[in-house]
Design a protein around this motif. Structure first.
Motif, PDB file in Angstrom:
ATOM      1  N   ARG A 280       0.833  -1.193   0.000  1.00 45.56           N
ATOM      2  CA  ARG A 280       0.000   0.000   0.000  1.00 45.56           C
ATOM      3  C   ARG A 280       0.871   1.247   0.000  1.00 45.56           C
ATOM      4  NH1 ARG A 280      -3.565  -0.971   5.015  1.00 45.56           N
ATOM      5  NH2 ARG A 280      -4.907   0.652   4.177  1.00 45.56           N
TER       6      ARG A 280
ATOM      7  N   LYS B 178      -2.259   4.166   7.914  1.00 50.17           N
ATOM      8  CA  LYS B 178      -1.531   4.244   9.178  1.00 50.17           C
ATOM      9  C   LYS B 178      -0.327   3.308   9.149  1.00 50.17           C
ATOM     10  CE  LYS B 178      -2.381   1.370  13.023  1.00 50.17           C
ATOM     11  NZ  LYS B 178      -1.974   0.161  12.599  1.00 50.17           N
TER      12      LYS B 178
ATOM     13  N   ALA C 252       5.599   0.685  17.319  1.00 51.81           N
ATOM     14  CA  ALA C 252       5.157   0.401  18.683  1.00 51.81           C
ATOM     15  C   ALA C 252       5.868   1.294  19.687  1.00 51.81           C
ATOM     16  CB  ALA C 252       5.429  -1.051  19.012  1.00 51.81           C
ATOM     17  N   LYS C 253       5.352   1.276  20.872  1.00 50.37           N
ATOM     18  CA  LYS C 253       5.954   1.987  21.993  1.00 50.37           C
ATOM     19  C   LYS C 253       7.405   1.546  22.126  1.00 50.37           C
ATOM     20  CE  LYS C 253       5.018   2.677  26.871  1.00 50.37           C
ATOM     21  NZ  LYS C 253       3.919   2.709  27.828  1.00 50.37           N
TER      22      LYS C 253
ATOM     23  N   TYR D 139      10.296   0.920  24.418  1.00 48.89           N
ATOM     24  CA  TYR D 139      10.386   0.751  25.849  1.00 48.89           C
ATOM     25  C   TYR D 139      11.801   0.634  26.347  1.00 48.89           C
ATOM     26  CZ  TYR D 139       7.660   0.575  29.934  1.00 48.89           C
ATOM     27  OH  TYR D 139       7.047   0.936  31.089  1.00 48.89           O
TER      28      TYR D 139
ATOM     29  N   ARG E  72      15.967  -2.058  18.411  1.00 51.65           N
ATOM     30  CA  ARG E  72      14.877  -2.822  17.836  1.00 51.65           C
ATOM     31  C   ARG E  72      14.081  -1.970  16.833  1.00 51.65           C
ATOM     32  NH1 ARG E  72      10.473  -5.614  21.634  1.00 51.65           N
ATOM     33  NH2 ARG E  72       8.869  -5.669  20.040  1.00 51.65           N
TER      34      ARG E  72
ATOM     35  N   ASP F 226       4.941  -8.073  25.142  1.00 45.61           N
ATOM     36  CA  ASP F 226       6.165  -8.762  24.718  1.00 45.61           C
ATOM     37  C   ASP F 226       7.393  -8.141  25.373  1.00 45.61           C
ATOM     38  OD1 ASP F 226       6.495  -6.405  23.273  1.00 45.61           O
ATOM     39  OD2 ASP F 226       7.487  -7.443  21.620  1.00 45.61           O
ATOM     40  N   PHE F 227       7.180  -7.434  26.477  1.00 44.14           N
ATOM     41  CA  PHE F 227       8.328  -6.878  27.201  1.00 44.14           C
ATOM     42  C   PHE F 227       8.992  -7.967  28.028  1.00 44.14           C
ATOM     43  CE2 PHE F 227       5.800  -2.721  27.224  1.00 44.14           C
ATOM     44  CZ  PHE F 227       6.337  -2.354  26.007  1.00 44.14           C
TER      45      PHE F 227
ATOM     46  N   TYR G 160      -1.324   4.834  23.530  1.00 44.20           N
ATOM     47  CA  TYR G 160      -0.727   4.053  22.448  1.00 44.20           C
ATOM     48  C   TYR G 160      -1.771   3.172  21.796  1.00 44.20           C
ATOM     49  CZ  TYR G 160       3.981   5.310  23.880  1.00 44.20           C
ATOM     50  OH  TYR G 160       5.128   5.990  24.149  1.00 44.20           O
TER      51      TYR G 160
ATOM     52  N   ILE H 209      -0.363  -2.784  19.511  1.00 42.81           N
ATOM     53  CA  ILE H 209       0.408  -3.446  18.453  1.00 42.81           C
ATOM     54  C   ILE H 209       0.368  -4.937  18.759  1.00 42.81           C
ATOM     55  CG2 ILE H 209       2.654  -3.657  17.336  1.00 42.81           C
ATOM     56  CD1 ILE H 209       1.856  -0.860  16.973  1.00 42.81           C
TER      57      ILE H 209
ATOM     58  N   GLU I 167       2.010  -8.030  18.806  1.00 44.33           N
ATOM     59  CA  GLU I 167       3.416  -8.426  18.700  1.00 44.33           C
ATOM     60  C   GLU I 167       3.572  -9.935  18.583  1.00 44.33           C
ATOM     61  OE1 GLU I 167       5.908  -6.400  18.417  1.00 44.33           O
ATOM     62  OE2 GLU I 167       5.450  -4.529  19.458  1.00 44.33           O
TER      63      GLU I 167
ATOM     64  N   ARG J  12      -5.759  -6.539   8.159  1.00 38.48           N
ATOM     65  CA  ARG J  12      -5.979  -5.104   8.255  1.00 38.48           C
ATOM     66  C   ARG J  12      -4.855  -4.345   7.549  1.00 38.48           C
ATOM     67  NH1 ARG J  12      -6.591  -2.418  14.082  1.00 38.48           N
ATOM     68  NH2 ARG J  12      -4.521  -3.296  14.332  1.00 38.48           N
ATOM     69  N   ALA J  13      -3.626  -4.860   7.696  1.00 36.56           N
ATOM     70  CA  ALA J  13      -2.485  -4.180   7.076  1.00 36.56           C
ATOM     71  C   ALA J  13      -2.595  -4.197   5.556  1.00 36.56           C
ATOM     72  CB  ALA J  13      -1.183  -4.843   7.521  1.00 36.56           C
TER      73      ALA J  13
END
Lengths: 604, 396
Positions: A528, A554, A558-559, A561, A567, B22-23, B191, B194, B196, B212-213
């Motif tokens: 896309r 979109k 991700a956040k 951390y 990463r 996933d932390f 947020y 996501i 993961e 969806r992607a």
């Protein structure tokens, strides 16, 4: 000279349908005659290339000389010539057969006669070879040698009662085969004193020795220093070395004379000078006429090959040149595509040949390739009387300039068990086949003959055939000629821009279906973008199919951390790396694999 | 003069792992937690010795769930920090907490230890959603903890929220936002979920996410349009209440922006302490082991060695190219974007010279805007920020 008794020479080949055990039998013969101990044997000695071993097919002809001490107490020289096993290499097969005096026909004790078996036997009989059958794989639980014996007698019409029942895998009864070679293959004719007349049945390029021509001496003698002339290509050179074939090595000798099989090296730099089928003669004492059967091999299937990385263009050229040294049938010339940049339009004997070259370029030369849809040579008869031979869809003239077009067609023979006759005939019908005949070879099996357009069988016909017959159908074909046909050029427009590398020529009746499938497939492959991308199939200015790649709304990471930026960076790098493998068409980025994926449009 | 430094302290424990998480975190028994606190305090003392030239401007204790440690364990850790490092008077000290794990005793202890900011992982104000996420608490429990913290005088609280949850509608999200706004926290992180790899959510929704992607209609997850709508709604509701979106997913009342977070985006030096934590010091990136056994045995990064010869210590010294890339793709996360002057000051070359083409391209696509010497993401650019960031990676 070497003092070899011509009456003790046996020149023969092994013919078989694919997978019936040709190479395994060759291995056992080599092993039994003690040329190599079984410890030295690597499976399938004669298939040298990794690719040949992997695919279980023979691509290049090979030969080996072995000494056999027969039960009559005499020593015989066997020259075993291994022929290529695919219809793409039909001409090479015919030249290898011409170098032999007899042929062993290997038939699988469970499967019986297949389409290729027949084609190969007829080819051998055409060359006046004495053919004797061997029933292989009798160790299989499903083996039915007696049924196969009667099949051979009924269908081919050769005596098979005393055919050795063997297992090439275990070595069972292979001695019987050796004895029959002595008894059933005639000794070669010809005289060592006549003018030189030798048949080239293959050649290869060696970086030390130059071109090595594999020859069968029909008449006369050739020695180091003889000035030879190739009667078709006209190349003249002095012989540097002659010799015969050990197992996987060249063994030089003083000379080769009538009836012998061996090799000649001369100061030749290109295999084009030693065309398969050409006749070698003594330039100072030529024979009166060349051996029959020579023809120049012309490619039948064409496609564009482009380096995935544009900077590798010179590497691709070098690699093609190197492969061509060994493969006179490979043709290429530079071409440019708006979508794919600089590349080559390449010509091949068939689809297998194409795949082999592609794989060798990728494996042996480490090239990443983008290949366009394979096509055939179309004849375009223009309204001004001109006839154009079209190998690249981009060069198709405007429809208003075209009177009519012709496409190559083949005579196809398909052997199939009776339960699959319906599906196979449906398939041939879908592929625009013209029904010729059907005959029952025995109660449950039939030989179906069709005339099929070559372009309908070059992509996935073989796969479709196998899937619709659960693997039981076998298939063979030969060129028939050209036939008039309603053909159109199908263009693909991505975001309203025509992508030249995706254009192809197709029969008018199947254009809609193909166009629709192409659009669907491309929709899956094109990522896309920030904007909506229409994908359209068109004939001339008429759109016949459309799909849409929706705009990307979109794309957020991700956040992050604990400060683990590494990463994040990896994700971004992956995204960027993906972009690198894209081709930019207008403002759309198309992954390279999209160009290839349209080659395989699932057929059911 | 001492150089500024931030500390990130990782507590890899939680009561139970959430289904989307996933932390580096796991449930652990009391004995293990106590041994970990011991080892962590040891690491802090050891590393502090190499940090004499720094003053700490922010401390963030994250996880996992740091608040699942006993008060005295947290005390051991933060006391080691106070003893070993030079902490600025006005330093921001945050402890991440999970509702349901806070007690008056713990909060009082945090305060005594100098913690002046709490970050509470609420995620949703709807108990059904919390259950589906595998959270251990209810909204009510959160309210209890939140009020308690306020009563004890915590004047700087962040609430973490998540949207685009499976089955969540825009009205659900509006409800969560409304309930949280009533509490007037100083800071809100919002947020989008996501999915993961390697999480139970991936098993359940991975296929849906890929669908969806591709631009197709997902079965469980909100559609892309809805997700964009949720993002816009959050921004609208929060800005109306006086919060400013200072980073893609972070909102704060003026003066309450999280200094520690900003440090990441502005590439301040930070030192990670604890299992698997990452550090950036003097443009050297390095990480601690993620193997708990090795960590407890003292197998964490040797800071002295890292700073002396990073290559030998398994650390990566960022080259100029990497520094510039990170300057951009981290800096652009901030609403203020990157300052051309700051780029020149750091690298001695103009932003225009290195990234002129990329900036112009994205500006044409209306993903980036420029004003007052700054380059920043537009509203449209925020939605596809990943795509924009990838464009700031330079050719090798």
């Amino acid at each position: 000279m070497s003092g070899i008794d011509q009456s003790k020479i046996r020149n023969f080949c092994i013919i078989a349908h694919i997978d019936h055990g040709k190479s395994t039998l060759a291995d056992r013969i080599i092993e039994k005659t003690g040329l190599l101990t079984s410890r030295e044997m690597q499976d399938q000695v004669l298939d040298n290339m990794d690719l040949e071993r992997e695919r279980g097919i023979t691509i290049k002809a090979q030969a080996v000389r072995i000494i056999y001490k027969a039960k009559d107490g005499e020593e015989y020289i066997f020259n075993l010539i291994d022929t290529p096993g695919h219809v793409d290499f039909n001409y090479e097969v015919s030249r290898s057969l011409a170098a032999c005096d007899g042929a062993i026909l290997v038939v699988d004790a469970a499967q019986g006669i297949e389409a290729q078996t027949l084609a190969n036997v007829y080819l051998a009989l055409d060359h006046d070879l004495d053919v004797f059958p061997v029933i292989n794989k009798i160790d299989l639980p499903s083996a039915d040698p007696e049924r196969v014996v009667s099949e051979i007698e009924d269908i081919i019409g050769i005596e098979a009662q005393d055919a050795p029942r063997i297992s090439a895998k275990t070595g069972l009864n292979v001695e019987d085969v050796l004895e029959q070679i002595v008894k059933k293959v005639p000794a070669p004719g010809g005289s060592a004193d006549h003018p030189l007349q030798a048949l080239i049945f293959d050649s290869l390029y060696d970086s030390y020795k130059g071109v090595i021509a594999f020859c069968r001496i029909m008449e006369g003698t050739v020695k180091v220093g003889t000035t030879i002339r190739m009667m078709a290509t006209g190349a003249v050179a002095d012989v540097v070395e002659v010799g015969y074939f050990g197992a996987g090595q060249f063994i030089p000798c003083d000379g080769l004379s009538a009836g012998m099989v061996g090799y000649i090296t001369a100061s030749l730099k290109n295999v084009r000078d030693t065309q398969v089928g050409d006749t070698v003669t003594d330039a100072d004492n030529p024979c009166s006429e060349p051996l029959p059967g020579y023809k120049k091999v012309n490619p039948m299937v064409f496609c564009g090959m482009y380096p995935a990385d544009g900077a590798k263009y010179p590497d691709l050229r070098d690699a093609l040149e190197k492969l061509q040294l060994n493969d006179a049938a490979l043709q290429f010339e530079p071409e440019t595509s708006v979508a794919l940049g600089f590349g080559f339009r390449c010509g091949f004997l068939g689809l297998l040949h194409l795949e082999i070259i592609q794989e060798r370029l990728e494996r042996e030369y480490n090239l990443d390739l983008v290949t366009t849809a394979p096509g055939v040579i179309y004849k375009v008869h223009k309204t001004n009387g001109e006839v154009l031979e079209l190998t690249n869809p981009s060069n198709m003239p405007d429809p208003s300039e075209i009177d009519y077009m012709e496409e190559p067609v083949v005579n196809a023979e398909i052997m199939v068990t009776s339960e699959f006759i319906g599906p196979i005939m449906d398939l041939c019908q879908e592929r625009r086949g013209t029904y010729v005949s059907m005959e029952y070879m025995e109660e449950t099996r039939a030989l179906i003959k069709y005339i099929l357009p070559l372009n309908e069988i070059i992509y996935d016909f073989f796969d479709a055939l196998k899937s619709r017959s659960r693997g039981y159908a076998s298939f063979d074909y030969e060129m028939r000629g050209y036939a008039r046909s309603e053909l159109v050029k199908l263009d693909i427009l991505i975001n309203r821009e025509e992508v030249d590398a995706l254009s192809f020529i197709v029969h008018a009746g199947t254009a809609y279906e193909r166009g629709r499938k192409m659009c669907e497939k491309l929709k899956e492959e094109i990522p896309r973008h920030l904007f909506e991308i229409p994908i359209q199939a068109a004939i001339g200015s008429k759109i016949i199919a459309r799909e849409t790649v929706k705009a990307m709304r979109k794309d957020v990471l991700a956040k992050c951390y604990g400060g683990d930026i590494t990463r994040k960076r990896k994700l971004l790098e992956k995204q960027k790396e993906g972009k690198k493998r894209m081709r930019q068409i207008g403002n759309v980025e198309i992954p390279q694999k999209a160009f290839m994926s349209v080659l395989k449009l699932d057929d059911k | 003069m001492r150089r500024p430094l931030e500390l990130y302290i990782h507590i890899p424990f939680c009561e139970r792992k959430c289904l989307y998480c996933d932390f580096l975190s796991m449930p652990a028994g009391a004995g293990l937690r106590s041994r970990y606190a011991e080892a962590l305090a040891g690491e802090i003392r050891r590393k502090a010795k190499s940090c004499g030239g720094y003053e700490v401007s922010a401390v963030f204790v994250g996880g996992g769930t740091p608040s699942c440690l006993e008060a005295e364990q947290m005390a051991k850790i933060l006391e080691a920090v106070r003893e070993g490092f030079f902490i600025r008077e006005d330093a921001e000290v945050t402890i991440e907490c999970n509702p349901g794990t806070l007690t008056e005793e713990k909060l009082a202890c945090y305060q005594r230890l100098g913690a002046n900011r709490l970050s509470i992982g609420l995620q949703s104000a709807k108990d059904g959603e919390l259950r589906r996420l595998g959270r251990i608490h209810t909204f009510r429990q959160f309210l209890g903890n939140y009020r308690l913290a306020r009563e004890l005088g915590f004047g700087n609280i962040n609430v973490d929220l998540m949207f685009a949850l499976p089955g969540q509608g825009i009205a659900d999200w509006e409800e969560t936002l409304g309930k949280v706004l009533e509490l007037k926290p100083e800071h809100i992180s919002a947020y989008s979920l996501i999915v993961e790899e390697g999480t139970p959510f991936y098993e359940a929704y991975g296929e849906d996410d890929r669908k969806r992607a591709r631009g197709e209609k997902p079965e469980f997850l909100p559609e892309e349009e809805t997700e964009c709508g949720m993002y816009a709604l959050a921004r609208e509701m929060l800005e109306k209440e006086g919060y400013r979106r200072y980073e893609i997913s972070n909102y704060a009342k003026p003066g309450f922006e999280c200094r520690h977070n900003i440090g990441y985006w502005r590439r301040a030096s930070y030192l990670g302490l604890g299992l698997g934590s990452a550090s950036l010091m003097e443009n050297i990136r390095f990480s601690n082991t993620s193997d708990l056994g090795a960590y407890l045995g003292g197998g964490y990064a040797d800071l002295e060695k890292v700073l002396e010869s990073p290559e030998c210590a398994g650390a990566v010294r960022l080259d100029k190219k990497e520094q510039m890339e990170e300057f951009m793709f981290l800096g652009l996360r901030m609403a203020d974007g990157v300052l051309a002057e700051a780029f020149r000051a750091e690298f001695g070359v103009g932003l225009e010279e290195v990234y002129g083409a990329a900036v112009r391209k994205f500006a044409r696509q209306k993903l980036l805007a420029q004003a007052e010497g700054r380059v920043f993401l537009t509203e449209k650019g925020v939605a596809v920020s990943n795509y924009v960031f990838a464009g700031f990676l330079l050719e090798a």
